[in-house]
Enzyme design. Structure first.
Site, short mmCIF file in Angstrom:
data_model
loop_
_atom_site.label_atom_id
_atom_site.label_comp_id
_atom_site.label_asym_id
_atom_site.label_seq_id
_atom_site.Cartn_x
_atom_site.Cartn_y
_atom_site.Cartn_z
N ASP A 21 55.71 78.55 38.54
CA ASP A 21 54.57 78.71 39.45
C ASP A 21 55.07 79.13 40.84
O ASP A 21 54.73 78.52 41.85
CB ASP A 21 53.76 77.39 39.53
N HIS A 55 53.14 67.10 42.34
CA HIS A 55 53.62 67.14 40.96
C HIS A 55 55.09 67.53 40.88
O HIS A 55 55.66 68.01 41.87
CB HIS A 55 52.79 68.13 40.14
N GLN A 88 53.31 71.37 35.08
CA GLN A 88 53.37 70.65 36.36
C GLN A 88 52.73 69.28 36.18
O GLN A 88 51.50 69.18 36.05
CB GLN A 88 52.64 71.46 37.45
N ASP A 93 52.32 70.63 50.12
CA ASP A 93 51.59 71.42 49.13
C ASP A 93 50.50 70.57 48.47
O ASP A 93 50.74 69.42 48.07
CB ASP A 93 52.58 71.92 48.07
N GLU A 125 48.36 71.61 53.21
CA GLU A 125 47.83 72.81 52.55
C GLU A 125 46.61 72.42 51.71
O GLU A 125 46.66 72.38 50.49
CB GLU A 125 48.91 73.46 51.67
N HIS A 160 50.38 84.09 49.68
CA HIS A 160 50.83 84.28 48.29
C HIS A 160 49.73 83.90 47.30
O HIS A 160 49.81 84.24 46.13
CB HIS A 160 52.07 83.43 48.03
N ARG A 170 48.20 86.58 40.62
CA ARG A 170 48.57 86.47 42.03
C ARG A 170 49.87 87.22 42.30
O ARG A 170 50.17 87.56 43.45
CB ARG A 170 48.73 84.99 42.42
C1 GLC Z 1 49.49 75.37 46.18
C2 GLC Z 1 50.29 76.66 46.19
C3 GLC Z 1 50.01 77.43 44.94
C4 GLC Z 1 50.39 76.59 43.74
C5 GLC Z 1 49.69 75.22 43.80
C6 GLC Z 1 50.29 74.25 42.82
O1 GLC Z 1 48.14 75.61 46.22
O2 GLC Z 1 49.98 77.41 47.33
O3 GLC Z 1 50.70 78.66 44.91
O4 GLC Z 1 50.03 77.25 42.55
O5 GLC Z 1 49.84 74.61 45.06
O6 GLC Z 1 51.53 73.79 43.27
#
Ligand code: GLC
Length: 649
Positions: free
Chosen positions: A140, A183, A251, A283, A325, A394, A519
């Site tokens: 990921d 995770h 994950q 994250d 985030e 991203h 993506r």
């Molecule tokens: C956040 C990241 C993304 C990822 C997700 C899971 O949102 O920006 O790219 O897939 O976390 O870790």
């Protein structure tokens, strides 16, 4: 607040660790005492009923002391300098870029030689996408971490990361990396032990013998990747259990009701802090606490956990700011800055995902009313905290802004979102955009949008048809979008490649580790020969690069755009134009963005509201002066143009 038993316990702990609390460790000790009551009460809120609460709290105190002991003198000095500045991250002098090290320049070893590219552009803050160990093909993009402390061989070594950090620090550049808190990869040591049947490590995750609880959880949990990873649980054959996997099936969600998980991850946070990280990107914090019968997102305990992390970081690594985030609705995002007693004391920074999505909304519709309707909520951000402002990153573009903003602007929410999805996926006949829908949910028809800045602004199609007018128009759109991102307030974060106009890269379709996730179309592999064209006047690369460079240098020059809660939206005299005023003392900067494909007219009266009427306006972008006319006359804006008008009275 004085707390005899707690402070006594801290004194004992410090003595046991031979800290010099009256000398070299005094500042740390002062911060520890100052935050101790909050730390203890937040900790009790989360773990007060846990059988191991006492021993785990002792471990937490030890983690703080260890973190302090491992913090280098130079980082401690940097902490002091930052603390003296106050909230250093509000500055207008910082502009960031987010990038994948391997796709940007191969590996960490090559990064120092590329610092010149950022200096040339004016970027002095880098977000390195995850570089820690992550299984190829199930990574990921690095967000499935199998070892939080080992840099993946693909990128290089920890020593190379450290030497890059040192070099950046010498150049006064800031560094951000991620802590993937929610995770681990299913190949992480904890997951391997859990698979092997170790109950201690099974308790690090949410694991169930049968579908009884998973079925109940799933009734209320929205799916994140419904196409590639439907549901929120995965069956693990090795131990014959179901494990919670909110994101991809590889994950595994960490179980933060277990204080051992919290302590271990806090220790990792300090490991990163002591590498010299300036901003830690947490994250997916919206997901870190789960409770049956809820969406398992944005729960109050998730906020307590973040507050606890913030209080701890303030004690042992005070110079490191925290970015949450959370890509959530405006009312929810505000809570990540803290509420009540903790207002301004949770995350220092959050993504302004709503503003980002609304700029794309306005670009597709030519109408700024939905953007304006959302501002009341966005302006609630507490003083001292800031946004990451961005046009692309991203990830995909989610259309998660409130239905109420769409309705307030006079549209039907369902039809409006459908139009946006059709527009950016290029389905709409008049759309110049080439993007794609990401994570379509067949049950709800929800979808997000993938595509690079340039492709979504029409450059890909314009280049294919080699149409000079359309090429010009797409370049204008790119710059207007970036200009609003750079001047709206917050830390602007560019996405690598956008500074030279990279269009979508479809090669991900040939890689089975990526093809399930579109993506990747907007995560380019940098071609340095293409990038070299920034020195050839008139090339697309040069036009976009030099204009972005100019925008960044203007931002650095204009201290009025530092994020000091000094933004006022202008009365919308023309629905096609988004306009706001930045103020500082007697200074005013009017920032206007014409989202229309046609010329727009703004009454000069716009510049007479909000205090003394302006007589003359200097546009920092075009370097032209304008005399403010009568109210029935107009300031004229070309299609997709913008202006940064400084008022003289
Ligand atoms: C956040 C990241 C993304 C990822 C997700 C899971 O949102 O920006 O790219 O897939 O976390 O870790």
């Amino acid at each position: 607040m004085y707390n005899y038993s707690l402070h006594n316990r801290i004194n004992e702990c410090c003595a046991k660790n031979q800290l010099d609390t009256g000398g070299k460790d005094k500042l740390f000790f002062t911060r520890l005492i100052a935050n101790a009551t909050s730390i203890e009460s937040l900790y009790s809120e989360l773990y007060g009923n846990h059988p191991k609460k006492e021993i785990a709290f002792e471990e937490l105190l030890q983690t703080l002391i260890n973190a302090h002991k491992h913090r280098s003198t130079s980082l401690q000095q940097k902490d002091n300098t930052k603390e003296k500045k106050g909230n250093w991250f509000l500055s207008n002098e910082i502009t960031g870029m987010s990038l994948y090290v391997d796709r940007f320049c191969g590996n960490l070893k090559n990064m120092p030689a590329k610092l010149g590219h950022f200096e040339n552009l004016g970027v002095n803050f880098l977000h390195l996408m995850p570089v820690f160990q992550s299984p190829a093909g199930e990574s990921d993009g690095g967000y499935a971490v199998s070892d939080f402390r080992k840099v993946d061989e693909r990128f290089g070594t920890l020593e190379e990361l450290q030497s890059l950090q040192k070099e950046m620090q010498e150049k006064n550049m800031y560094l951000m990396i991620d802590i993937v808190l929610n995770h681990t990869s299913h190949h992480h040591e904890w997951a391997n032990k859990a698979k092997a049947g170790d109950p201690v490590y099974q308790d690090y995750f949410y694991m169930y013998d049968d579908r009884y609880l998973p079925d109940q959880f799933e009734q209320a949990m929205p799916e994140i990747f419904p196409e590639s990873s439907p549901g929120s649980f995965t069956y693990v054959q090795a131990c014959r259990k179901w494990v919670m996997t909110v994101f991809h099936n590889y994950q595994w969600d960490l179980n933060y009701t277990n204080p051992a998980v919290f302590n271990a991850m806090l220790d990792t946070i300090f490991f990163y802090a002591n590498l010299g990280i300036d901003i830690l990107r947490i994250d997916a914090p919206a997901f870190i606490w789960k409770q049956l019968g809820t969406t398992c997102q944005n729960l109050p305990e998730a906020h307590s956990l973040l507050r606890l992390i913030k209080q701890c970081v303030q004690v042992a690594a005070p110079g490191m700011a925290l970015l949450g985030e959370a890509i959530v609705a405006p009312k929810e995002i505000m809570k990540y800055f803290g509420t009540g007693l903790y207002s301004g004391k949770e995350c220092d920074v959050a993504y302004n995902a709503t503003q980002m999505a609304l700029q794309w909304d306005a670009l597709a519709t030519g109408d700024t009313r939905v953007m304006l309707a959302a501002q009341y909520d966005l302006l609630q951000k507490p003083f001292g905290s800031t946004w990451i402002t961005y046009t692309r990153c991203h990830d995909d573009i989610g259309l998660g802004f409130e239905d109420a903003s769409i309705t307030a602007a006079g549209f039907n929410a369902y039809e409006h979102r459908k139009y946006l999805k059709d527009y950016y996926s290029g389905v709409h006949p008049s759309s110049p955009a080439s993007g794609a829908l990401f994570s379509i949910n067949p049950k709800t028809q929800d979808a997000r949008i993938s595509g690079s800045l340039a492709s979504l602004c029409g450059l890909e199609k314009a280049l294919a048809s080699n149409h000079p007018y359309d090429i010009d128009l797409s370049v204008k759109k790119i710059l207007m979008m970036q200009a609003q991102t750079l001047f709206i307030g917050g830390l602007p974060m560019l996405f690598y490649g956008d500074e030279v106009g990279y269009t979508n890269d479809y090669s991900y379709l040939n890689d089975s580790g990526k093809s399930y996730d579109n993506r990747w179309m907007h995560r380019p592999v940098i071609d340095w020969q293409k990038n070299a064209r920034i020195t050839e006047t008139g090339t697309i690369e040069e036009r976009i690069f030099s204009s972005t460079q100019k925008l960044i240098s203007l931002r650095k020059k204009l201290s009025i755009v530092a994020d000091r809660k000094n933004i006022t939206w202008l009365t919308p005299h023309n629905i096609h134009v988004a306009g706001f005023l930045r103020t500082a003392n007697d200074k005013k900067l009017y920032c206007l963005f014409n989202y229309s494909s046609k010329v727009s007219y703004i009454t000069w009266y716009s510049f007479k509201e909000h205090g003394a009427a302006s007589k003359e306006l200097y546009d920092h972008w075009t370097e032209r002066k304008h005399t403010v006319g009568s109210d029935h006359e107009y300031f004229v804006m070309e299609p997709y143009s913008f202006c940064l008008l400084e008022a003289s009275i």
